[in-house]
Motif scaffolding. Sequence first.
Motif, mmCIF file in Angstrom:
data_model
loop_
_atom_site.group_PDB
_atom_site.id
_atom_site.type_symbol
_atom_site.label_atom_id
_atom_site.label_comp_id
_atom_site.label_asym_id
_atom_site.label_seq_id
_atom_site.Cartn_x
_atom_site.Cartn_y
_atom_site.Cartn_z
ATOM 1 N N LEU A 47 -9.451 -5.866 -38.600
ATOM 2 C CA LEU A 47 -8.236 -6.384 -37.956
ATOM 3 C C LEU A 47 -7.278 -5.237 -37.655
ATOM 4 N N ILE A 48 -6.779 -5.230 -36.423
ATOM 5 C CA ILE A 48 -5.847 -4.192 -36.004
ATOM 6 C C ILE A 48 -4.614 -4.848 -35.365
ATOM 7 N N PRO A 49 -3.506 -4.892 -36.105
ATOM 8 C CA PRO A 49 -2.275 -5.429 -35.506
ATOM 9 C C PRO A 49 -1.945 -4.653 -34.223
ATOM 10 N N THR A 50 -1.574 -5.401 -33.173
ATOM 11 C CA THR A 50 -1.388 -4.823 -31.841
ATOM 12 C C THR A 50 -0.006 -5.149 -31.295
ATOM 13 N N PRO A 51 0.789 -4.193 -30.788
ATOM 14 C CA PRO A 51 0.464 -2.820 -30.424
ATOM 15 C C PRO A 51 -0.029 -1.984 -31.616
ATOM 16 N N TYR A 52 -1.083 -1.185 -31.316
ATOM 17 C CA TYR A 52 -1.707 -0.380 -32.359
ATOM 18 C C TYR A 52 -1.594 1.095 -32.009
ATOM 19 N N TRP A 53 -1.813 1.939 -33.019
ATOM 20 C CA TRP A 53 -1.912 3.377 -32.742
ATOM 21 C C TRP A 53 -3.226 3.629 -32.011
ATOM 22 N N VAL A 54 -3.169 4.432 -30.966
ATOM 23 C CA VAL A 54 -4.289 4.616 -30.037
ATOM 24 C C VAL A 54 -5.639 4.893 -30.685
ATOM 25 N N SER A 55 -5.665 5.559 -31.809
ATOM 26 C CA SER A 55 -6.956 5.992 -32.362
ATOM 27 C C SER A 55 -7.655 4.945 -33.228
ATOM 28 N N TYR A 56 -6.958 3.875 -33.617
ATOM 29 C CA TYR A 56 -7.614 2.909 -34.521
ATOM 30 C C TYR A 56 -8.870 2.272 -33.896
ATOM 31 N N PRO A 57 -8.758 1.677 -32.688
ATOM 32 C CA PRO A 57 -9.971 1.037 -32.165
ATOM 33 C C PRO A 57 -11.144 2.011 -31.986
ATOM 34 N N PRO A 58 -10.934 3.192 -31.379
ATOM 35 C CA PRO A 58 -12.084 4.104 -31.249
ATOM 36 C C PRO A 58 -12.678 4.542 -32.595
ATOM 37 N N ILE A 59 -11.830 4.731 -33.600
ATOM 38 C CA ILE A 59 -12.353 5.156 -34.908
ATOM 39 C C ILE A 59 -13.226 4.053 -35.511
ATOM 40 N N VAL A 60 -12.804 2.799 -35.329
ATOM 41 C CA VAL A 60 -13.598 1.664 -35.813
ATOM 42 C C VAL A 60 -14.899 1.560 -35.002
ATOM 43 N N LEU A 61 -14.786 1.725 -33.682
ATOM 44 C CA LEU A 61 -15.972 1.647 -32.817
ATOM 45 C C LEU A 61 -16.985 2.737 -33.144
ATOM 46 N N LEU A 62 -16.501 3.944 -33.409
ATOM 47 C CA LEU A 62 -17.411 5.051 -33.716
ATOM 48 C C LEU A 62 -18.144 4.821 -35.032
ATOM 49 N N ALA A 63 -17.595 3.951 -35.887
ATOM 50 C CA ALA A 63 -18.288 3.598 -37.127
ATOM 51 C C ALA A 63 -19.293 2.467 -36.878
ATOM 52 N N GLY A 64 -19.356 1.981 -35.640
ATOM 53 C CA GLY A 64 -20.297 0.916 -35.289
ATOM 54 C C GLY A 64 -19.738 -0.472 -35.529
ATOM 55 N N ALA A 65 -18.488 -0.550 -35.990
ATOM 56 C CA ALA A 65 -17.871 -1.842 -36.292
ATOM 57 C C ALA A 65 -17.060 -2.339 -35.093
ATOM 58 N N THR A 66 -16.483 -3.534 -35.232
ATOM 59 C CA THR A 66 -15.777 -4.167 -34.124
ATOM 60 C C THR A 66 -14.285 -4.294 -34.418
ATOM 61 N N PRO A 67 -13.450 -3.685 -33.593
ATOM 62 C CA PRO A 67 -12.002 -3.891 -33.779
ATOM 63 C C PRO A 67 -11.609 -5.292 -33.299
ATOM 64 N N VAL A 68 -10.822 -5.985 -34.093
ATOM 65 C CA VAL A 68 -10.310 -7.297 -33.687
ATOM 66 C C VAL A 68 -8.789 -7.178 -33.612
ATOM 67 N N LEU A 69 -8.260 -7.342 -32.413
ATOM 68 C CA LEU A 69 -6.832 -7.107 -32.216
ATOM 69 C C LEU A 69 -6.014 -8.328 -32.631
ATOM 70 N N VAL A 70 -5.031 -8.108 -33.469
ATOM 71 C CA VAL A 70 -4.140 -9.176 -33.924
ATOM 72 C C VAL A 70 -2.810 -9.006 -33.186
ATOM 73 N N PRO A 71 -2.512 -9.897 -32.223
ATOM 74 C CA PRO A 71 -1.316 -9.680 -31.401
ATOM 75 C C PRO A 71 -0.028 -9.884 -32.200
ATOM 76 N N LEU A 72 0.901 -8.960 -32.050
ATOM 77 C CA LEU A 72 2.217 -9.061 -32.676
ATOM 78 C C LEU A 72 3.227 -9.380 -31.587
ATOM 79 N N ASP A 73 4.230 -10.175 -31.941
ATOM 80 C CA ASP A 73 5.193 -10.649 -30.957
ATOM 81 C C ASP A 73 6.473 -9.807 -31.016
ATOM 82 N N GLU A 74 6.865 -9.304 -29.850
ATOM 83 C CA GLU A 74 8.113 -8.542 -29.768
ATOM 84 C C GLU A 74 9.288 -9.366 -30.295
ATOM 85 N N LYS A 75 9.285 -10.666 -29.980
ATOM 86 C CA LYS A 75 10.402 -11.528 -30.390
ATOM 87 C C LYS A 75 10.471 -11.705 -31.903
ATOM 88 N N ALA A 76 9.350 -11.453 -32.584
ATOM 89 C CA ALA A 76 9.348 -11.519 -34.055
ATOM 90 C C ALA A 76 9.436 -10.104 -34.633
#
Length: 401
Positions: free
Chosen positions: A122-151
């Motif tokens: 799980l990667i809370p989004t907006p995320y730091w740019v390198s999290y998804p690629p680092i997870v992908l390079l490990a062969g795993a799947t990034p799952v983006l958890v959307p965060l709300d600006e209003k919250a």
Amino acid sequence: MEGQLALADRMKLIKPSPTLAVNAKAKAMKAEGADILNFSVGEPDFDTPDHVCAAGKQAIDEGFTRYTAVPGIPELREAIVERYAADRGWKYDPDQVQVSCGGKHGLYNMAQALFGPGDEVLIPTPYWVSYPPIVLLAGATPVLVPLDEKANFDLTAENLMKCATDKTRGIILNSPSNPTGAIFSAKALEKVAEMAMEKGWVIISDDIYDTIVYDEGSLAHILDVEPRIKEQTIILNGVSKSFAMTGWRIGYSLGPKHVIASMNKIQSQSTSNPASISQKAALAAVSGPQDFPGKMKESFLPRREFIINELTSIEGISCVNPAGAFYVFPNFSAYYGRKFNGKIIAGSVEMSEYLLEESFLATVPGAAFGADDFVRFSFATSMDAIKEGMNRVKEALAKLA
Ligand SMILES: *Cc1c(COP(=O)(O)O)cnc(C)c1O
């Protein structure tokens, strides 16, 4: 052989870091004489403190220039353990610490040690740019958890529940956040800890901005909120941001002994060890006077206030006040769909390009952080540059039809 040499399939998974790409384009324009104001840089506009540089020089003079222990020199790991004990009251042993070639590399080692095919992270989004690629390079799947600006970009139980599955192996927390500057509430962290304990997730807590927090005492940490989560948590930190040492490449991770041991195996077969000289410099940073991060924060305060006031005074723009770090993440989406010279500003990439080409302002498009409504500005630049930059933003937006 016909055509170009073939690359590994893995290369289809990742792109170069977009923040570094914008920076490169801005630097090239500057080299050609353009009056570029650079808001894209992800590092403090301070020099490394003198005593830290002196320790690096001394390491060279003393011939401390050979391979070191894989996880880092014992003195540095000991100093990191002592710093955490003194500042946070958390108890670690030196064999629960790995020093890596920058914080990013610590995250890479972690992902390689913990995640693989079939695992979701799980990667809370907006995320730091390198999290998804680092997870992908490990062969795993990034799952983006959307965060709300209003919250205020806080995590909510609903969002977590929606994104968690049986395959979820862990979550990456970054508070204060790059790019939003937001911090997670104690309530959100409590929920994360509860779910992690129930489901056996690993928590990766990227605390690289934990010394740059504007409201004293406002930063909650998952290990304080729920101390029982410690055996499932890996802390990522380093000296890049806190001591303005981005070029020295020293980060460190703290966690369960067997995880750190596995990360050490990976490090032993890749980089061997972080640079010996940089480790001595980092030792001076971690064990020496701790006033530098606070001084830096003091200098960021008026710039933060100014840039927030300017941005939110612009018609249609909203911007969460960053609780920490040195970025603002204004929402520019009210201007998407407008045109300049017949060209449509469709999203954050076009907006950033427009600001760079028309106004010589380097920013990073929100798309790089998984949030196309936004554009990231770093305020780790001079007040003069911020003042001039905000004028240029206003002029540029007014030109859009
Ligand atoms: C800068 C940064 C890091 C670490 O960077 P290094 O230069 O590799 O030490 C880690 N996480 C975030 C969110 C950052 O912004």
